[in-house]
Design a protein around this motif. Structure first.
Motif: not given
Length: 136
Positions: A9-11, A66-68, A103-106, A112-113
């Protein structure tokens, strides 16, 4: 066949879903729900993950994190193992509690957030379990 690698995820934000094995209920009562929240509260910070939004449905959960540092796989494995051990000990259940991997979706944009947060918070209403009134 090897698993596909997790998306980046870019974010740093991800929408995560964990489902009960075969659609089984994950939570019998408020005590189970509180236990899951305590497990999340204990494990996620150890992985530098912040819980932004959550919804504990009967047979699945939604999390927005939030997973930086991209540590969600280790963190979610620890959450699932911890809750499954507690669940199996308490109920006498044997075997898998969760269906497959999470399941995960970036989350790739601020739009989208906000959509994901809204989706998570309105999930009980969509399932007919709660009513939401917009008074604004």
């Amino acid at each position: 066949m090897p698993r596909k690698p997790r998306s980046k995820s870019p974010t740093g934000y991800f929408h995560i879903t964990l489902r009960g094995n075969g659609g089984q209920l994950l939570f019998d009562d408020a005590e189970d729900r509180i236990a899951m929240l305590q497990i999340l509260d204990a494990i996620l910070p150890k992985h530098n993950i912040e819980l932004i939004a959550w919804c504990l449905m009967g047979n699945h959960i939604h999390l927005l994190i939030d997973d930086p540092d991209d540590r969600k796989s280790d963190a979610m494995h620890a959450v699932a193992v911890s809750y499954a051990g507690r669940y199996n000990a308490r109920t006498g259940h044997i075997g898998h509690v969760f269906q497959e991997r999470f399941w995960d979706s970036p989350i790739k944009s601020e739009v989208y957030l906000l959509e994901a947060i809204r989706y998570i918070h309105l999930n009980p209403q969509k399932a007919g379990l709660a009513r939401f009134e917009n008074k604004g």
